[in-house]
Design a protein around this motif. Structure first.
Motif, PDB file in Angstrom:
ATOM      1  N   SER A  12       0.837  -1.202   0.000  1.00 28.70           N
ATOM      2  CA  SER A  12       0.000   0.000   0.000  1.00 28.70           C
ATOM      3  C   SER A  12       0.869   1.248   0.000  1.00 28.70           C
ATOM      4  O   SER A  12       1.930   1.281   0.620  1.00 28.70           O
ATOM      5  CB  SER A  12      -0.896   0.017   1.230  1.00 28.70           C
ATOM      6  OG  SER A  12      -1.779  -1.074   1.206  1.00 28.70           O
ATOM      7  N   TYR A  31       3.890   6.971 -10.819  1.00 33.36           N
ATOM      8  CA  TYR A  31       3.547   5.556 -10.960  1.00 33.36           C
ATOM      9  C   TYR A  31       4.829   4.717 -10.904  1.00 33.36           C
ATOM     10  O   TYR A  31       4.883   3.697 -10.233  1.00 33.36           O
ATOM     11  CB  TYR A  31       2.826   5.291 -12.283  1.00 33.36           C
ATOM     12  CG  TYR A  31       1.417   5.843 -12.339  1.00 33.36           C
ATOM     13  CD1 TYR A  31       0.325   5.022 -12.099  1.00 33.36           C
ATOM     14  CD2 TYR A  31       1.181   7.185 -12.640  1.00 33.36           C
ATOM     15  CE1 TYR A  31      -0.973   5.511 -12.166  1.00 33.36           C
ATOM     16  CE2 TYR A  31      -0.107   7.686 -12.701  1.00 33.36           C
ATOM     17  CZ  TYR A  31      -1.180   6.852 -12.462  1.00 33.36           C
ATOM     18  OH  TYR A  31      -2.461   7.342 -12.516  1.00 33.36           O
ATOM     19  N   TYR A  34       6.285   4.848  -7.371  1.00 33.07           N
ATOM     20  CA  TYR A  34       5.534   3.951  -6.486  1.00 33.07           C
ATOM     21  C   TYR A  34       5.946   2.498  -6.732  1.00 33.07           C
ATOM     22  O   TYR A  34       6.108   1.727  -5.786  1.00 33.07           O
ATOM     23  CB  TYR A  34       4.034   4.105  -6.696  1.00 33.07           C
ATOM     24  CG  TYR A  34       3.422   5.381  -6.174  1.00 33.07           C
ATOM     25  CD1 TYR A  34       4.173   6.406  -5.604  1.00 33.07           C
ATOM     26  CD2 TYR A  34       2.052   5.584  -6.254  1.00 33.07           C
ATOM     27  CE1 TYR A  34       3.588   7.564  -5.129  1.00 33.07           C
ATOM     28  CE2 TYR A  34       1.452   6.729  -5.780  1.00 33.07           C
ATOM     29  CZ  TYR A  34       2.217   7.723  -5.232  1.00 33.07           C
ATOM     30  OH  TYR A  34       1.625   8.868  -4.766  1.00 33.07           O
ATOM     31  N   CYS A  64       4.155   1.253 -18.114  1.00 33.65           N
ATOM     32  CA  CYS A  64       2.917   1.454 -17.364  1.00 33.65           C
ATOM     33  C   CYS A  64       1.811   1.867 -18.324  1.00 33.65           C
ATOM     34  O   CYS A  64       2.034   2.677 -19.232  1.00 33.65           O
ATOM     35  CB  CYS A  64       3.110   2.536 -16.297  1.00 33.65           C
ATOM     36  SG  CYS A  64       1.746   2.647 -15.118  1.00 33.65           S
ATOM     37  N   LEU A  76      -3.488   3.563  -2.205  1.00 37.89           N
ATOM     38  CA  LEU A  76      -3.425   2.590  -3.281  1.00 37.89           C
ATOM     39  C   LEU A  76      -2.888   1.262  -2.793  1.00 37.89           C
ATOM     40  O   LEU A  76      -1.972   1.218  -1.972  1.00 37.89           O
ATOM     41  CB  LEU A  76      -2.509   3.104  -4.393  1.00 37.89           C
ATOM     42  CG  LEU A  76      -2.862   4.471  -4.969  1.00 37.89           C
ATOM     43  CD1 LEU A  76      -1.765   4.935  -5.909  1.00 37.89           C
ATOM     44  CD2 LEU A  76      -4.200   4.425  -5.672  1.00 37.89           C
ATOM     45  N   ILE A  78      -1.015  -1.872  -4.506  1.00 35.69           N
ATOM     46  CA  ILE A  78      -0.321  -2.212  -5.740  1.00 35.69           C
ATOM     47  C   ILE A  78       0.164  -3.649  -5.623  1.00 35.69           C
ATOM     48  O   ILE A  78       0.879  -3.994  -4.683  1.00 35.69           O
ATOM     49  CB  ILE A  78       0.855  -1.249  -6.001  1.00 35.69           C
ATOM     50  CG1 ILE A  78       0.355   0.204  -6.003  1.00 35.69           C
ATOM     51  CG2 ILE A  78       1.543  -1.609  -7.322  1.00 35.69           C
ATOM     52  CD1 ILE A  78       1.461   1.231  -6.050  1.00 35.69           C
ATOM     53  N   HIS A  94       2.176  -5.518 -12.301  1.00 36.19           N
ATOM     54  CA  HIS A  94       1.574  -4.778 -11.186  1.00 36.19           C
ATOM     55  C   HIS A  94       0.210  -4.233 -11.595  1.00 36.19           C
ATOM     56  O   HIS A  94       0.017  -3.864 -12.751  1.00 36.19           O
ATOM     57  CB  HIS A  94       2.459  -3.595 -10.788  1.00 36.19           C
ATOM     58  CG  HIS A  94       3.864  -3.960 -10.481  1.00 36.19           C
ATOM     59  ND1 HIS A  94       4.242  -4.482  -9.268  1.00 36.19           N
ATOM     60  CD2 HIS A  94       4.998  -3.891 -11.225  1.00 36.19           C
ATOM     61  CE1 HIS A  94       5.548  -4.701  -9.272  1.00 36.19           C
ATOM     62  NE2 HIS A  94       6.023  -4.369 -10.449  1.00 36.19           N
ATOM     63  N   HIS A  95      -0.685  -4.162 -10.622  1.00 36.87           N
ATOM     64  CA  HIS A  95      -1.971  -3.504 -10.818  1.00 36.87           C
ATOM     65  C   HIS A  95      -2.186  -2.515  -9.682  1.00 36.87           C
ATOM     66  O   HIS A  95      -1.905  -2.829  -8.526  1.00 36.87           O
ATOM     67  CB  HIS A  95      -3.112  -4.531 -10.887  1.00 36.87           C
ATOM     68  CG  HIS A  95      -3.064  -5.345 -12.133  1.00 36.87           C
ATOM     69  ND1 HIS A  95      -2.392  -6.544 -12.199  1.00 36.87           N
ATOM     70  CD2 HIS A  95      -3.563  -5.116 -13.364  1.00 36.87           C
ATOM     71  CE1 HIS A  95      -2.493  -7.020 -13.430  1.00 36.87           C
ATOM     72  NE2 HIS A  95      -3.191  -6.170 -14.152  1.00 36.87           N
ATOM     73  N   PHE A  96      -2.651  -1.324 -10.030  1.00 35.13           N
ATOM     74  CA  PHE A  96      -2.935  -0.260  -9.071  1.00 35.13           C
ATOM     75  C   PHE A  96      -4.431  -0.249  -8.775  1.00 35.13           C
ATOM     76  O   PHE A  96      -5.241  -0.137  -9.703  1.00 35.13           O
ATOM     77  CB  PHE A  96      -2.574   1.111  -9.666  1.00 35.13           C
ATOM     78  CG  PHE A  96      -1.109   1.381  -9.816  1.00 35.13           C
ATOM     79  CD1 PHE A  96      -0.500   2.364  -9.053  1.00 35.13           C
ATOM     80  CD2 PHE A  96      -0.329   0.699 -10.752  1.00 35.13           C
ATOM     81  CE1 PHE A  96       0.854   2.659  -9.200  1.00 35.13           C
ATOM     82  CE2 PHE A  96       1.019   0.975 -10.905  1.00 35.13           C
ATOM     83  CZ  PHE A  96       1.613   1.954 -10.133  1.00 35.13           C
ATOM     84  N   TYR A  97      -4.778  -0.336  -7.492  1.00 39.97           N
ATOM     85  CA  TYR A  97      -6.171  -0.287  -7.044  1.00 39.97           C
ATOM     86  C   TYR A  97      -6.307   0.804  -5.987  1.00 39.97           C
ATOM     87  O   TYR A  97      -5.394   0.997  -5.177  1.00 39.97           O
ATOM     88  CB  TYR A  97      -6.587  -1.617  -6.400  1.00 39.97           C
ATOM     89  CG  TYR A  97      -6.540  -2.807  -7.304  1.00 39.97           C
ATOM     90  CD1 TYR A  97      -7.621  -3.134  -8.105  1.00 39.97           C
ATOM     91  CD2 TYR A  97      -5.404  -3.617  -7.354  1.00 39.97           C
ATOM     92  CE1 TYR A  97      -7.579  -4.249  -8.942  1.00 39.97           C
ATOM     93  CE2 TYR A  97      -5.354  -4.725  -8.187  1.00 39.97           C
ATOM     94  CZ  TYR A  97      -6.444  -5.032  -8.967  1.00 39.97           C
ATOM     95  OH  TYR A  97      -6.398  -6.132  -9.796  1.00 39.97           O
ATOM     96  N   ARG A  98      -7.444   1.478  -5.965  1.00 44.96           N
ATOM     97  CA  ARG A  98      -7.749   2.428  -4.886  1.00 44.96           C
ATOM     98  C   ARG A  98      -8.504   1.679  -3.799  1.00 44.96           C
ATOM     99  O   ARG A  98      -9.360   0.845  -4.089  1.00 44.96           O
ATOM    100  CB  ARG A  98      -8.643   3.563  -5.393  1.00 44.96           C
ATOM    101  CG  ARG A  98      -7.944   4.598  -6.230  1.00 44.96           C
ATOM    102  CD  ARG A  98      -8.913   5.699  -6.603  1.00 44.96           C
ATOM    103  NE  ARG A  98      -9.293   6.447  -5.416  1.00 44.96           N
ATOM    104  CZ  ARG A  98      -9.095   7.754  -5.247  1.00 44.96           C
ATOM    105  NH1 ARG A  98      -8.524   8.451  -6.204  1.00 44.96           N
ATOM    106  NH2 ARG A  98      -9.473   8.352  -4.150  1.00 44.96           N
TER     107      ARG A  98
END
Length: 141
Positions: A12, A31, A34, A64, A76, A78, A94-98
């Protein structure tokens, strides 16, 4: 949407106010920052922090795809997903989620790391304990 690979970890990150660009979105360069931070955190958790006098990963490639803008405030999650494990290289997805919008992929990235002896400038095998940690997290790979 791109393929999801076995998740070996999720980290996170809390977006900071200064991470935004002029139009109020997460700046595209962050991005990659991170991804760098979660990768370093993951490696440190395995006892493999970066030591310039030893062996470790170098970045061989990264990309990305920005799917949906991320705006402040945001926390986030990740993912670190294994795409390919070679002798001296490791390809991660990788996937970015909120946190406040679970299940929606905001961005997807990839990174290829190559383990090297920093002093010799030559590739070396990925350490056995990193392989074991990956196998423990994603045994079907």
């Amino acid at each position: 949407m791109d393929k999801h690979y076995p998740v070996i970890d999720t980290r996170s990150i809390v977006m900071r106010w200064g991470d935004m660009d002029a139009v109020g979105h997460l700046n595209n360069t962050y991005y990659f920052r991170y991804l760098e931070q979660i990768r370093l955190d993951w490696l440190e958790s395995l006892g493999h922090g970066i030591d310039p006098s030893g062996c470790g990963p170098v970045l061989a490639g990264t990309a990305c795809v920005f799917r949906k803008e991320i705006t402040y405030p945001a926390t986030l999650d990740i993912t670190i997903e294994l795409e390919k494990l070679g002798r001296s290289s490791l390809k991660l997805r990788h996937h970015f989620y909120r946190w406040d919008d679970p299940g929606v992929v905001y961005a997807s990235g990839e990174v290829t790391l190559v383990w090297v002896d920093y002093q010799a400038g030559k590739s070396v095998s990925i350490p056995d304990d990193i392989r074991a940690a990956i196998d423990a997290a994603a045994p079907s790979v």
